[in-house]
Design an enzyme around this catalytic site. Structure first.
Site, mmCIF file in Angstrom:
data_model
loop_
_atom_site.group_PDB
_atom_site.id
_atom_site.type_symbol
_atom_site.label_atom_id
_atom_site.label_comp_id
_atom_site.label_asym_id
_atom_site.label_seq_id
_atom_site.Cartn_x
_atom_site.Cartn_y
_atom_site.Cartn_z
ATOM 1 N N ASP A 1 0.898 -1.351 0.065
ATOM 2 C CA ASP A 1 -0.046 -0.056 0.179
ATOM 3 C C ASP A 1 0.732 1.353 0.190
ATOM 4 O O ASP A 1 0.357 2.255 -0.899
ATOM 5 C CB ASP A 1 -0.951 0.089 1.323
ATOM 6 C CG ASP A 1 -1.938 0.998 1.256
ATOM 7 O OD1 ASP A 1 -2.100 1.316 0.143
ATOM 8 O OD2 ASP A 1 -2.606 0.979 2.191
ATOM 9 N N ASP B 1 1.923 4.013 -3.471
ATOM 10 C CA ASP B 1 1.537 5.446 -3.322
ATOM 11 C C ASP B 1 2.949 6.415 -3.794
ATOM 12 O O ASP B 1 3.005 7.187 -4.364
ATOM 13 C CB ASP B 1 1.059 6.151 -2.065
ATOM 14 C CG ASP B 1 -0.503 5.859 -2.141
ATOM 15 O OD1 ASP B 1 -1.153 4.931 -2.469
ATOM 16 O OD2 ASP B 1 -1.045 6.647 -1.271
HETATM 17 MG MG MG Z 1 -3.693 3.426 -0.156
#
Ligand code: MG
Ligand code: NAI
Length: 332
Positions: free
Chosen positions: A224, A228
């Site tokens: 995650d 980004d």
């Molecule tokens: Mg995320």
């Protein structure tokens, strides 16, 4: 004819979903749509962020398109629940630079494959006397299937290397297991190079020498965060698509969230959602239409004129979508 379950969600979710539906409408493929609810809007209407009916519709669709949801602390995360309910264990997040978009590295093309069902997002949290704990779950089964998925993906997409990212020096048992299983799986793929990195070092290498990586496979939270960071390398979240793949279902969504700071202004970049739609078309083996849609977007980005503010333009979501549709029609 394919049946797609459409989950627009909250904030900019419905705006970018609208763009995706418009471009799908220009393709030579027939779709039928079932709209389903999720997120904070759903919570206000029905008392749950993810109604059973949404899960049922998503399960029986040929594929699911998901916009973005607002997750209010304390409420159940709709997207995490959906990923788990459909056992969408592999999250594919490409990090690709497009010409015309300001990017730290102009020729970047790597992919992050994130384990999507356990890790620190297992949802097992409890209060303690002096705070709270969250359980980070790593299992043999999930580590095996995500490693296998990464190697198969690399083979299919003619890539050459898989890098496992972990923190096995500190998390000796859990990430130690993840790393060991990764190398066991790697033995079945002698033609693909396999190596590994600690997550903190990887966060730096993504900034300093991302060209050296081809496919990264990692656990839920690390994936995650790194994705980004990857999005930041190639123009921002407005350009980062993703696919969530299981044995029976596929769900496609931008990496970004509901963008509360820009919601309702008609300025969200529809690219991430449209690239997610390209991934959906490839999942359905509609390679030709996927290629055409991706190229229409590539052309619009390259020209860099009718683009949204995050890309340096001053156009609206709708204008950029119209331009992509115009290019798409001219490619046909
Ligand atoms: Mg995320
Ligand atoms: P976010 O991704 O919504 O926004 C981060 C920044 O990127 C903001 O400045 C936003 O304006 C910008 N941005 C995002 N998408 C963009 C687009 N298409 N075009 C132009 N700019 C864009 O993340 P944030 O602000 O941390 O979270 C907002 C809400 O979204 C929260 O409730 C969070 O829980 C939720 N969220 C939901 C996700 C999902 O539905 N899969 C994923 C991430 C966050």
């Amino acid at each position: 004819m394919y049946n797609l379950t459409i989950i627009p969600g909250d904030g900019i979710g419905p705006e970018v979903m609208n763009a995706a539906l418009q471009v799908l409408d220009c393709l030579d493929i027939e779709f039928s749509y079932t709209e389903a609810y999720a997120g904070n809007g759903s919570y206000k209407r029905t008392g749950t962020t993810i109604p059973q009916e949404t899960i049922k519709q998503a399960r029986k669709a040929d594929a699911v398109l998901f916009g973005a949801v607002t997750t209010v602390p304390g409420q159940k995360s709709a997207i995490i629940t959906l990923r788990k309910a459909l056992d969408l264990y592999a999250n594919i997040r490409p990090v690709k630079s497009y010409s015309g978009v300001r990017s730290l590295y102009p020729d970047l093309d790597l992919v992050i494959i994130r384990e999507n069902t356990e890790g620190l997002y297992s949802g097992i949290e409890e209060k303690t006397d002096d705070g709270a704990t969250a359980l980070r779950v790593i299992t043999t089964k999930a580590s095996q299937r995500i490693s296998k998925f990464a190697f198969e993906y690399v083979k299919k997409t003619e890539r050459s290397k898989v890098t496992a990212v972990h923190k096995a020096n500190v998390l000796k048992l859990s990430d130690g297991l993840f790393k060991r299983i990764f190398y066991e799986v790697a033995e079945h793929y002698p033609d693909t190079e396999a190596d590994d990195k600690y997550v903190d070092a990887m966060a730096m290498f993504l900034l300093t020498k991302p060209q050296e990586f081809d496919c990264i496979v990692t656990t839920n939270l690390f994936g995650d965060i790194l994705s980004d960071e990857g999005a930041g390398l190639v123009g921002g979240l407005g350009l980062a698509p993703s696919a969530n793949i299981g044995y029976k279902n596929g769900l496609f969504e931008p990496v970004h969230g509901s963008g509360p700071d820009i919601a309702g202004k008609n300025i969200s970049n529809p690219s991430a959602m449209i690239l997610s739609t390209v991934m959906l078309l490839r999942y359905l083996h509609e390679e030709e239409e996927a290629y055409m849609l991706e190229n229409a977007l590539i052309e619009v980005l390259k020209e860099g004129k009718k683009v949204t503010p995050d890309l340096g333009g001053n156009f609206k979501t709708d204008d950029m979508t119209q331009e992509i549709k115009r290019k798409l029609k001219s490619l046909k």
